[in-house]
Design an enzyme around this catalytic site. Structure first.
Site, short mmCIF file in Angstrom:
data_model
loop_
_atom_site.label_atom_id
_atom_site.label_comp_id
_atom_site.label_asym_id
_atom_site.label_seq_id
_atom_site.Cartn_x
_atom_site.Cartn_y
_atom_site.Cartn_z
CB SER A 46 -0.96 0.02 1.19
OG SER A 46 -0.26 0.23 2.39
CE LYS A 93 -2.84 2.41 4.80
NZ LYS A 93 -2.63 1.58 3.65
#
Length: 191
Positions: A46, A93
């Site tokens: 990701s 993230k």
């Protein structure tokens, strides 16, 4: 002739000294992990291309509970995000917006905006759209809006806009900012 019967001082046994050293090293390691840096393994793709599955990161624990736009952070996603890939509770993230920011997708040219200013996102792979999901929201105080760099393969704030918490993660959940990549050696260095 009389001999001095003073008993020589006993030296600690080698095993006892080694045990004390091991205990001190363990205490130091726990202290470093809790207060200085902590290693994490990236579980998914990701955050590609900056971070790849299997990379090992060091997280700066002095920055826990803080977040700034552009930081790559590790946070505890329990209750806000589902279990991370592999069943873990920690997510890595990029912070796109923090409390009080107005974040929107997307301009006519396809850019994300924060407070009306288009974001430059050089960390995205060429040809990657900033988002296929449209949104226009105000980030509540004390929270952050996070996205993966690999927008085509990232579960992030965009996917949880209708869930409890609205995809926002409390800043207090930040374990720390990613300081450096330590594994694999050819790619190691500061992020």
């Amino acid at each position: 002739m009389v001999r001095d019967s003073v008993t020589p001082r006993r030296r600690p046994h080698l095993v006892v000294a080694a045990a004390v050293c091991v205990v001190l090293l363990l205490v130091a390691a726990v202290g470093v992990r809790h207060y200085v840096v902590r290693p994490f393994r990236v579980p998914s793709a990701s955050m590609e291309p900056a971070l790849q599955a299997g990379d090992v990161l060091l997280v700066d624990r002095a920055t826990r509970g803080t977040a700034a736009r552009g930081d790559v952070v590790v946070f505890d996603g329990r209750g806000y995000f589902g279990p991370a890939e592999g069943g873990g509770r920690y997510w890595v993230k990029r912070v796109i917006a923090v409390g009080g920011d107005h974040v929107e997708c997307c301009t006519d040219s396809g850019a994300l905006t924060v407070d009306g200013t288009a974001l430059e996102e050089p960390y995205l792979s060429p040809g990657t759209a900033p988002s296929e999901i449209e949104f226009d929201l105000l980030v509540p105080e004390g929270t952050m809006f996070v996205l993966g760099d690999n927008r085509d393969d990232s579960t992030d704030s965009r996917h949880l806009l209708g869930a409890p918490g609205g995809g926002m993660v409390p800043v207090e959940r930040v374990v720390g900012r990613v300081d450096r990549l330590v594994w694999p050696p050819p790619r190691s260095g500061s992020l």
